[in-house]
Design a protein around this motif. Sequence first.
Motif, mmCIF file in Angstrom:
data_model
loop_
_atom_site.group_PDB
_atom_site.id
_atom_site.type_symbol
_atom_site.label_atom_id
_atom_site.label_comp_id
_atom_site.label_asym_id
_atom_site.label_seq_id
_atom_site.Cartn_x
_atom_site.Cartn_y
_atom_site.Cartn_z
ATOM 1 N N LEU A 65 0.933 -1.119 0.071
ATOM 2 C CA LEU A 65 -0.136 -0.113 0.052
ATOM 3 C C LEU A 65 0.868 1.384 -0.082
ATOM 4 C CD1 LEU A 65 -3.188 -0.696 2.111
ATOM 5 C CD2 LEU A 65 -2.754 -0.993 -0.186
ATOM 6 N N THR A 66 2.077 1.007 0.634
ATOM 7 C CA THR A 66 2.916 2.380 0.662
ATOM 8 C C THR A 66 3.450 2.631 -0.549
ATOM 9 O OG1 THR A 66 3.151 1.903 3.311
ATOM 10 C CG2 THR A 66 4.785 3.574 2.033
ATOM 11 N N ALA A 67 4.078 1.404 -1.110
ATOM 12 C CA ALA A 67 4.777 1.424 -2.398
ATOM 13 C C ALA A 67 3.698 1.965 -3.635
ATOM 14 C CB ALA A 67 5.477 0.311 -2.755
ATOM 15 N N THR A 68 2.393 1.644 -3.610
ATOM 16 C CA THR A 68 1.721 1.924 -4.557
ATOM 17 C C THR A 68 0.742 3.349 -4.067
ATOM 18 O OG1 THR A 68 0.080 0.585 -3.676
ATOM 19 C CG2 THR A 68 1.329 -0.241 -5.402
ATOM 20 N N ASN A 69 1.026 3.916 -3.104
ATOM 21 C CA ASN A 69 0.306 5.444 -2.838
ATOM 22 C C ASN A 69 -1.231 4.911 -2.732
ATOM 23 O OD1 ASN A 69 2.861 6.554 -2.407
ATOM 24 N ND2 ASN A 69 2.943 6.744 -4.682
ATOM 25 N N GLY A 70 -1.454 3.761 -2.304
ATOM 26 C CA GLY A 70 -2.954 3.590 -2.058
ATOM 27 C C GLY A 70 -3.565 3.331 -3.336
ATOM 28 N N MET A 71 -3.047 2.895 -4.544
ATOM 29 C CA MET A 71 -3.678 2.995 -5.617
ATOM 30 C C MET A 71 -4.800 2.196 -5.655
ATOM 31 S SD MET A 71 -0.907 -0.062 -7.404
ATOM 32 C CE MET A 71 -2.057 -0.214 -8.837
ATOM 33 N N THR A 72 -5.884 2.496 -6.388
ATOM 34 C CA THR A 72 -7.043 1.559 -6.345
ATOM 35 C C THR A 72 -7.239 0.512 -7.386
ATOM 36 O OG1 THR A 72 -7.941 3.641 -7.818
ATOM 37 C CG2 THR A 72 -8.354 3.631 -5.374
ATOM 38 N N LYS A 73 -6.519 0.771 -8.519
ATOM 39 C CA LYS A 73 -6.603 -0.208 -9.726
ATOM 40 C C LYS A 73 -5.844 -1.259 -9.173
ATOM 41 C CE LYS A 73 -5.843 -0.928 -14.591
ATOM 42 N NZ LYS A 73 -5.185 -0.427 -15.866
ATOM 43 N N GLY A 74 -6.589 -2.668 -9.092
ATOM 44 C CA GLY A 74 -5.765 -3.767 -8.592
ATOM 45 C C GLY A 74 -5.264 -3.441 -7.110
ATOM 46 N N ASP A 75 -6.075 -2.929 -6.345
ATOM 47 C CA ASP A 75 -5.846 -2.354 -5.054
ATOM 48 C C ASP A 75 -5.641 -3.984 -4.186
ATOM 49 O OD1 ASP A 75 -7.168 -0.516 -2.443
ATOM 50 O OD2 ASP A 75 -4.948 -0.966 -2.936
ATOM 51 N N PHE A 76 -4.677 -3.828 -3.245
ATOM 52 C CA PHE A 76 -4.470 -5.013 -2.308
ATOM 53 C C PHE A 76 -5.439 -4.995 -1.032
ATOM 54 C CE2 PHE A 76 -0.707 -3.871 -4.689
ATOM 55 C CZ PHE A 76 -0.005 -5.264 -5.152
ATOM 56 N N ARG A 77 -5.912 -6.117 -0.726
ATOM 57 C CA ARG A 77 -6.902 -6.227 0.266
ATOM 58 C C ARG A 77 -6.206 -7.369 1.462
ATOM 59 N NH1 ARG A 77 -10.690 -8.970 -0.649
ATOM 60 N NH2 ARG A 77 -10.442 -9.451 -2.682
ATOM 61 N N HIS A 78 -6.476 -7.174 2.581
ATOM 62 C CA HIS A 78 -5.916 -8.097 3.516
ATOM 63 C C HIS A 78 -7.059 -8.745 4.377
ATOM 64 C CE1 HIS A 78 -3.716 -9.963 7.088
ATOM 65 N NE2 HIS A 78 -2.494 -9.935 6.072
ATOM 66 N N THR A 79 -7.164 -10.079 4.312
ATOM 67 C CA THR A 79 -8.199 -10.761 5.014
ATOM 68 C C THR A 79 -7.628 -11.322 6.264
ATOM 69 O OG1 THR A 79 -9.424 -11.472 3.087
ATOM 70 C CG2 THR A 79 -9.827 -12.438 5.043
ATOM 71 N N LEU A 80 -8.106 -10.666 7.412
ATOM 72 C CA LEU A 80 -7.506 -11.141 8.875
ATOM 73 C C LEU A 80 -7.903 -12.457 9.241
ATOM 74 C CD1 LEU A 80 -7.803 -7.849 11.030
ATOM 75 C CD2 LEU A 80 -5.769 -9.030 10.399
ATOM 76 N N GLN A 81 -9.139 -12.767 8.877
ATOM 77 C CA GLN A 81 -9.589 -13.982 9.216
ATOM 78 C C GLN A 81 -10.828 -14.735 8.426
ATOM 79 O OE1 GLN A 81 -12.027 -16.240 13.242
ATOM 80 N NE2 GLN A 81 -11.236 -14.237 13.163
ATOM 81 N N PRO A 82 -10.505 -15.479 7.516
ATOM 82 C CA PRO A 82 -11.156 -16.332 6.681
ATOM 83 C C PRO A 82 -12.561 -17.021 7.277
ATOM 84 C CG PRO A 82 -9.126 -16.784 6.054
ATOM 85 C CD PRO A 82 -8.850 -16.139 7.335
ATOM 86 N N LYS A 83 -13.587 -17.261 6.807
ATOM 87 C CA LYS A 83 -14.773 -17.817 7.482
ATOM 88 C C LYS A 83 -14.322 -19.026 8.217
ATOM 89 C CE LYS A 83 -16.500 -20.222 3.366
ATOM 90 N NZ LYS A 83 -17.686 -20.590 2.438
ATOM 91 N N GLU A 84 -13.288 -19.835 7.535
ATOM 92 C CA GLU A 84 -12.926 -21.131 8.209
ATOM 93 C C GLU A 84 -11.998 -20.974 9.649
ATOM 94 O OE1 GLU A 84 -13.685 -21.878 3.783
ATOM 95 O OE2 GLU A 84 -12.107 -20.375 5.174
ATOM 96 N N GLY A 85 -11.614 -19.714 9.616
ATOM 97 C CA GLY A 85 -10.642 -19.383 10.904
ATOM 98 C C GLY A 85 -9.349 -18.749 10.324
ATOM 99 N N GLY A 86 -8.584 -18.326 11.150
ATOM 100 C CA GLY A 86 -7.126 -17.713 10.933
ATOM 101 C C GLY A 86 -6.092 -18.214 11.912
ATOM 102 N N LEU A 87 -5.137 -17.823 11.860
ATOM 103 C CA LEU A 87 -4.022 -17.696 12.747
ATOM 104 C C LEU A 87 -3.407 -16.495 13.272
ATOM 105 C CD1 LEU A 87 -1.598 -20.826 11.138
ATOM 106 C CD2 LEU A 87 -3.416 -20.944 12.800
#
Length: 217
Positions: A101-123
């Motif tokens: 996000l920092t390197a792309t200056n918050g670009m919106t095209k092809g933006d990166f998303r982070h999923t903290l906890q999928p529906k099955e659970g997370g670590l």
Amino acid sequence: MFDEACAGRLSTSSRFEENIALAALLVTAEIGTREAPRPDGKPFNPYVLTDDEMAGVEKLLIQQKGLLLTRYQDNPTLFQLLQSRAVVAATEFAQVYRQLLTATNGMTKGDFRHTLQPKEGGLGWVDTWLVTTGVADGEKMDLYNAVVDTMISAAVMKRIGEVAGCSTTIDLRATATEEERKLYLMDRSSEIAGLFMFDQPSSPEKWERVWSNVQAA
């Protein structure tokens, strides 16, 4: 991470414990053993698996091999894979997400998303400060408390987050910018509830054998 539509464009870390534990979340959710009484009498822990669950994990990880471009060794490698779009999804600890996000200056095209906890659970994990046994009340305990108070102060925690690229357990939103709130997931703390904490495999020999079978398949 098991979507055939993304075949050849996925990546996971090379740490076998993490791969097995994450696969176990999906396997136990699908076969319905997570809520059943556990052999050890304790709540479900993805690092304490039955033989049947381990067999399902091994099968799933072997299937996943055909979907992976690579297993990355370090964060700089994953950053390059994602930034170049060679990889479209990967498991990671959010440091790379922040770098992107920092390197792309918050670009919106092809933006990166982070999923903290999928529906099955997370670590996840929470770093803590503890005092060892044998430290009596008095000068040493006062010194310990002073060190901890300093380390968990807002100024120090903010600096730790900036340098290490991690989220903090101290609420810094009152002094954070909108960008910082997004980068460090400050408004998403509710998603952390229910994460399974990193642990050690209950049977290292079985886990290593499963991983050897996955690599040899």
